[in-house]
Design a protein around this motif. Structure first.
Motif, PDB file in Angstrom:
ATOM      1  N   SER A 475     142.916  42.599 104.736  1.00 12.74           N
ATOM      2  CA  SER A 475     142.299  41.540 104.522  1.00 12.74           C
ATOM      3  C   SER A 475     142.910  40.132 104.334  1.00 12.74           C
ATOM      4  O   SER A 475     142.963  39.080 104.909  1.00 12.74           O
ATOM      5  CB  SER A 475     140.819  41.504 103.911  1.00 12.74           C
ATOM      6  OG  SER A 475     139.927  42.406 104.329  1.00 12.74           O
ATOM      7  N   LEU A 476     143.834  40.577 103.211  1.00 11.91           N
ATOM      8  CA  LEU A 476     144.507  39.215 102.699  1.00 11.91           C
ATOM      9  C   LEU A 476     145.934  39.084 103.537  1.00 11.91           C
ATOM     10  O   LEU A 476     146.262  37.952 103.695  1.00 11.91           O
ATOM     11  CB  LEU A 476     145.166  39.586 101.388  1.00 11.91           C
ATOM     12  CG  LEU A 476     144.246  39.786 100.170  1.00 11.91           C
ATOM     13  CD1 LEU A 476     144.705  40.399  98.703  1.00 11.91           C
ATOM     14  CD2 LEU A 476     143.538  38.333  99.961  1.00 11.91           C
ATOM     15  N   SER A 478     145.510  39.440 106.746  1.00 12.10           N
ATOM     16  CA  SER A 478     144.879  38.450 107.956  1.00 12.10           C
ATOM     17  C   SER A 478     144.643  37.086 107.390  1.00 12.10           C
ATOM     18  O   SER A 478     144.839  36.049 108.374  1.00 12.10           O
ATOM     19  CB  SER A 478     143.463  39.101 108.185  1.00 12.10           C
ATOM     20  OG  SER A 478     142.888  38.261 109.219  1.00 12.10           O
ATOM     21  N   ASP A 479     144.308  37.005 106.289  1.00 21.48           N
ATOM     22  CA  ASP A 479     144.146  35.549 105.647  1.00 21.48           C
ATOM     23  C   ASP A 479     145.284  34.756 105.570  1.00 21.48           C
ATOM     24  O   ASP A 479     145.557  33.648 105.943  1.00 21.48           O
ATOM     25  CB  ASP A 479     143.420  35.513 104.501  1.00 21.48           C
ATOM     26  CG  ASP A 479     142.076  36.055 104.399  1.00 21.48           C
ATOM     27  OD1 ASP A 479     141.208  36.065 105.548  1.00 21.48           O
ATOM     28  OD2 ASP A 479     141.445  36.178 103.445  1.00 21.48           O
ATOM     29  N   PHE A 483     146.125  31.330 107.214  1.00 21.23           N
ATOM     30  CA  PHE A 483     146.638  30.198 106.521  1.00 21.23           C
ATOM     31  C   PHE A 483     147.934  29.630 107.131  1.00 21.23           C
ATOM     32  O   PHE A 483     147.969  28.167 107.352  1.00 21.23           O
ATOM     33  CB  PHE A 483     146.829  30.734 105.144  1.00 21.23           C
ATOM     34  CG  PHE A 483     147.479  29.884 104.284  1.00 21.23           C
ATOM     35  CD1 PHE A 483     146.839  28.936 103.568  1.00 21.23           C
ATOM     36  CD2 PHE A 483     149.039  29.624 103.971  1.00 21.23           C
ATOM     37  CE1 PHE A 483     147.537  27.766 102.685  1.00 21.23           C
ATOM     38  CE2 PHE A 483     149.418  28.965 103.143  1.00 21.23           C
ATOM     39  CZ  PHE A 483     148.889  27.827 102.694  1.00 21.23           C
ATOM     40  N   LYS A 495     137.394  30.381 108.430  1.00 17.12           N
ATOM     41  CA  LYS A 495     137.008  30.787 107.284  1.00 17.12           C
ATOM     42  C   LYS A 495     137.776  31.978 106.934  1.00 17.12           C
ATOM     43  O   LYS A 495     138.095  32.802 107.654  1.00 17.12           O
ATOM     44  CB  LYS A 495     135.462  31.432 107.267  1.00 17.12           C
ATOM     45  CG  LYS A 495     134.969  31.749 106.141  1.00 17.12           C
ATOM     46  CD  LYS A 495     133.425  32.082 106.435  1.00 17.12           C
ATOM     47  CE  LYS A 495     132.856  32.752 105.214  1.00 17.12           C
ATOM     48  NZ  LYS A 495     132.826  32.083 103.859  1.00 17.12           N
ATOM     49  N   PHE A 496     138.334  31.980 105.698  1.00 15.54           N
ATOM     50  CA  PHE A 496     139.073  33.107 105.108  1.00 15.54           C
ATOM     51  C   PHE A 496     137.957  34.437 105.025  1.00 15.54           C
ATOM     52  O   PHE A 496     136.862  34.332 104.764  1.00 15.54           O
ATOM     53  CB  PHE A 496     139.961  32.932 104.131  1.00 15.54           C
ATOM     54  CG  PHE A 496     140.922  31.748 104.254  1.00 15.54           C
ATOM     55  CD1 PHE A 496     142.277  32.104 104.863  1.00 15.54           C
ATOM     56  CD2 PHE A 496     140.778  30.659 103.675  1.00 15.54           C
ATOM     57  CE1 PHE A 496     142.913  31.205 105.491  1.00 15.54           C
ATOM     58  CE2 PHE A 496     141.930  29.596 103.906  1.00 15.54           C
ATOM     59  CZ  PHE A 496     142.876  30.138 104.755  1.00 15.54           C
ATOM     60  N   LEU A 497     138.671  35.707 104.983  1.00 16.93           N
ATOM     61  CA  LEU A 497     138.061  36.956 104.555  1.00 16.93           C
ATOM     62  C   LEU A 497     137.853  36.927 103.080  1.00 16.93           C
ATOM     63  O   LEU A 497     136.863  37.160 102.414  1.00 16.93           O
ATOM     64  CB  LEU A 497     138.794  38.091 104.922  1.00 16.93           C
ATOM     65  CG  LEU A 497     138.481  38.077 106.640  1.00 16.93           C
ATOM     66  CD1 LEU A 497     139.530  39.036 107.201  1.00 16.93           C
ATOM     67  CD2 LEU A 497     137.199  38.131 107.217  1.00 16.93           C
ATOM     68  N   LYS A 498     138.971  36.612 102.530  1.00 12.42           N
ATOM     69  CA  LYS A 498     139.124  36.756 100.992  1.00 12.42           C
ATOM     70  C   LYS A 498     139.480  35.595 100.066  1.00 12.42           C
ATOM     71  O   LYS A 498     139.223  35.338  99.077  1.00 12.42           O
ATOM     72  CB  LYS A 498     139.929  38.046 100.696  1.00 12.42           C
ATOM     73  CG  LYS A 498     139.272  39.286 100.859  1.00 12.42           C
ATOM     74  CD  LYS A 498     140.024  40.545 100.192  1.00 12.42           C
ATOM     75  CE  LYS A 498     139.258  41.910 100.706  1.00 12.42           C
ATOM     76  NZ  LYS A 498     140.279  43.155  99.952  1.00 12.42           N
ATOM     77  N   LEU A 499     140.686  34.969 100.738  1.00 16.80           N
ATOM     78  CA  LEU A 499     141.441  33.859 100.016  1.00 16.80           C
ATOM     79  C   LEU A 499     140.180  32.468 100.015  1.00 16.80           C
ATOM     80  O   LEU A 499     139.436  32.340 100.831  1.00 16.80           O
ATOM     81  CB  LEU A 499     142.539  33.272 100.852  1.00 16.80           C
ATOM     82  CG  LEU A 499     143.640  34.344 100.871  1.00 16.80           C
ATOM     83  CD1 LEU A 499     144.679  33.706 101.714  1.00 16.80           C
ATOM     84  CD2 LEU A 499     144.126  34.846  99.397  1.00 16.80           C
ATOM     85  N   HIS A 500     140.582  31.643  99.002  1.00 15.09           N
ATOM     86  CA  HIS A 500     140.016  30.510  98.945  1.00 15.09           C
ATOM     87  C   HIS A 500     141.077  29.286  98.889  1.00 15.09           C
ATOM     88  O   HIS A 500     141.874  29.568  97.998  1.00 15.09           O
ATOM     89  CB  HIS A 500     139.006  30.575  97.625  1.00 15.09           C
ATOM     90  CG  HIS A 500     138.194  31.484  97.724  1.00 15.09           C
ATOM     91  ND1 HIS A 500     136.828  31.457  98.414  1.00 15.09           N
ATOM     92  CD2 HIS A 500     138.069  32.722  96.945  1.00 15.09           C
ATOM     93  CE1 HIS A 500     136.048  32.634  98.200  1.00 15.09           C
ATOM     94  NE2 HIS A 500     136.931  33.321  97.400  1.00 15.09           N
TER      95      HIS A 500
END
Length: 705
Positions: A475-476, A478-479, A483, A495-500
């Motif tokens: 997930s990270l 992919s994010d 990004f 929309k990210f899966l885990k990142l903000h």
């Protein structure tokens, strides 16, 4: 109390941070050369503060802005208080140097001598040096009027010379001698033992007649100016961003003078001449009771020997859970890796990127670069990877203040090697720290990611406390791809899966996490917040913390520098405590913890809780979910709040009180020492385990299987 007075002024808060650094310079328990280093840091900090923050206030005033800030003060009111507090600080700096550090250094064998103390042998040596090395380099420039005053460089040492006038001698003549960057500030004299120095301005002063034969020199004074470095740059309308940034760097050299520093012994006549020539206000003149430009005395720190006057070296340790003989890809594939620098060596991060450059199975490397070292092995690895045909993307932030020239140079060099270089995003600084490596493996395409709280700089990684987090979490990964695709192309933020990320949701997420703790507390559940950062300024985040406090949430904050929140105020922030640690390493990591009913959410981030980070920059906040990594971060946070040796507590009025007893002899818990000793112990324990492990040599064919 009005809402505006619930916040401390950010400029005054920063000055209190610099005062805490100055306290280390005055602390007799700190080794003497380290005290000198802290003093030089305060001088350098104050230089930048004037260039940027005071320069910004000056611009607001000149533009007629009278709007109050979040603390309820107009720009004029802020500037008045800033200048008053700065004068107090400068006075304390020079008292620390002239009455404390300088005489103590002399007693220890490091002397700084003035012309009247030169021996005949020293004077002969200096005369020869002056004629051979200084006189041919430094040239005086006659100044016939204030209108013809030369363009003197920012923060460079100069000598102002007043000569007896022609004819009746009533109207004096003036000259300026720029001492420039090619001359060392400190001149070392021959000595049978110890070290003896004098300043370059005192050498010139001693032989000033060589410059003005037949003229009577009435007085000489060293001076230095600070130019404004805070001006707007609208990259939205820039057609050639690189050229415009180069122009901006050049423009700084000609900006108006906002501070004049001159020796206190200078006459009113000479000071007035400089004031008129430089068009600086009287209130911006600092008359110094000591040598101009204390930051230059860093040169003393490089003297050989005198180890008793320095901290005992704390060498970064090889992380106990990383096999230094194995590939970083193998190590990261085993588990998430979290490093606490500078206690954990930064070498695994450098190795990760270097291996990526040389590994034939690596397809691409994408990385952000904000501040790098002059001969960065990381940038060299990206260069090498591109030359080997890998797809390499580097987002080089050209607007990293005061590092623009270096970043422009790196960007041009990388482009020549075939790297896809992005200069940043329009209207936003990219401050996030991320490196994405895409690798082809038997199991398919795998994305390895490094996230950090600090710059990709192996030098500062030995001086700053920061966090590195390396993972191949799907997930990270992919994010991370999303990004980079977002910031390098024209795609809309997804929309990210885990990142903000900021400026698209990180601030809102932080407030949501804070409000969640408040809600749990109101419902009778356990709630708690711990956070570590460099600065806390954002009024909306502070308001959320106030609300959480009123709901009964215990909020513990470790804020190294600026903190606009007022802790400990009845019915507002009585459940909020704020501490600041100033020690041998610069506290720089950002770690955020939310109890969340026992789930314990943990994040690292490149962002402080400031409007510039949450609204005007591209930043990342990364969840850390691995149990061992979370425990390590929690240990760091908790140790910060236990510190009773190098910690200060913020009071509601904006002042700080030292938690350590000044009469104690270093017996209090010291966070940085604890973390270093813990890291050493883990490395030692791991070494013992390795001694009991028998590893057979295998044939190369078996190793490949």
């Amino acid at each position: 109390m009005s809402k505006t007075t619930n916040l401390i002024n950010r400029e005054l808060s920063w000055l209190e941070f610099n005062q805490r650094v100055l306290s280390e310079a005055s602390d007799a328990s700190v080794p003497l050369l380290e005290r000198l280093n802290f003093l030089c840091i305060t001088a350098s900090n104050l230089d930048e503060f004037f260039m940027v923050r005071v320069g910004g206030l000056e611009l607001l005033i000149s533009d007629g802005v009278e709007k109050v800030d979040n603390s309820g003060m107009t720009p004029r009111e802020q500037l008045d208080k800033v200048l008053l507090r700065s004068r107090e600080m400068v006075k304390a700096q020079y008292a620390c140097f002239t009455a404390g550090i300088e005489p103590e250094l002399a007693s220890a064998g490091i002397r700084l001598v003035s012309p009247e103390a030169y021996s005949e042998q020293e004077r002969n040596y200096l005369e020869k040096l002056f004629l051979e090395e200084i006189y041919p380099v430094a040239s005086p420039q006659a100044v016939k009027s204030v209108e013809e005053f030369p363009l003197v460089p920012n923060l460079r040492l100069n000598l102002a010379v007043r000569l007896e006038g022609n004819d009746d001698g009533k109207k004096p003549l003036y000259a300026v001698i720029p001492l420039g960057s090619s001359l060392r500030r400190l001149v070392r004299l021959p000595a049978d033992k110890g070290c003896t120095f004098t300043t370059v301005e005192n050498v010139v002063r001693s032989f000033i007649g060589c410059y003005f034969p037949g003229k009577k020199v009435m007085e000489i004074s060293a001076f230095r100016i600070t130019r404004n470095a805070d001006f707007n740059f609208n990259d939205e309308v820039s057609s050639d961003f690189m050229a415009d940034m180069e122009s901006l760097v050049s423009r700084r050299r000609e900006e108006r003078c906002i501070r004049l520093e001159v020796e206190a012994a200078a006459s009113k006549m000479l000071t007035d001449f400089l004031r008129k020539a430089l068009q600086v206000r009287q209130e911006s003149i600092f008359e110094l009771q000591g040598p101009v430009g204390l930051v230059d005395f860093r040169e003393m720190l490089s003297v050989d020997g005198f180890n008793a006057l320095r901290y005992k070296r704390w060498e970064p340790q090889q992380p106990a859970d990383i096999d230094s003989t194995a590939s970083m890809f193998i190590e990261i594939a085993k588990r998430d890796i979290l490093l606490c620098h500078p206690y954990d060596n930064y070498e695994p991060v450098v190795k990760f990127i270097q291996e990526a450059a040389d590994d034939p199975d690596v397809l691409s490397i994408k990385q952000t670069l904000y501040r790098t070292s002059p001969s960065s092995p990381i940038v060299q690895a990206l260069d090498r990877a591109a030359r080997k045909g890998k797809y390499v993307t580097a987002l080089v932030e050209l607007r990293a203040r005061f590092d623009e020239e270096r970043n422009i140079s790196w960007a041009k060099s990388l482009e020549k090697s075939g790297v896809q270089v992005i200069y940043g995003l329009k209207g936003l600084k990219t401050h996030s720290k991320i490196c994405l490596v895409v690798r082809r493996e038997q199991r398919g395409i795998v994305r390895y990611v490094h996230f950090g709280t600090g710059n990709y700089n192996e030098r500062t990684a030995r001086l700053y406390t920061d966090i590195s987090f390396m993972t191949c979490d799907d997930s990270l990964g992919s994010d991370a791809s999303l990004f980079f695709n977002t910031i390098t192309g024209y795609s809309e933020p997804q929309k990210f899966l885990k990142l903000h990320a900021s400026p698209i949701g990180m601030k809102e997420k932080l407030i949501e996490l804070i409000e969640n703790e408040a809600g749990r507390s109101k419902d009778g559940q356990k709630a708690g917040i711990m956070a570590k950062m460099n600065s806390l300024v954002d009024p909306d985040v502070i308001e959320a913390l106030y609300s959480a406090s009123k709901a009964g949430v215990q909020v513990k904050l470790n804020v190294r520098g600026i903190c606009c929140l007022r802790p400990g105020m009845a019915k507002l922030s009585e459940n909020v405590s704020v501490v600041s640690i100033v020690d041998r390493f610069l506290e720089h990591s950002r770690i955020f913890y939310f109890l969340d009913g026992g789930v314990e959410k943990m994040f690292i981030s490149s962002a402080d809780w400031m409007p510039r980070n949450l609204v005007k920059r591209v930043e990342l906040m990364v969840p850390v979910e691995n149990k061992a990594c979370k425990a390590k971060l929690k240990m760091v946070l908790e140790s910060c709040f236990k510190d009773m040796a190098k910690s200060s507590r913020l009071k509601a009025d904006g002042a700080y009180e030292r938690l350590a007893d000044p009469k104690a002899k270093g017996d209090g818990f010291r966070c940085q020492e604890f973390l270093y000793r813990s890291t050493c112990q883990k490395a030692e324990d791991e070494a013992k385990v390795q001694q009991t492990v028998f590893t057979p040599h295998k044939s190369p064919d078996l190793e490949k299987k």
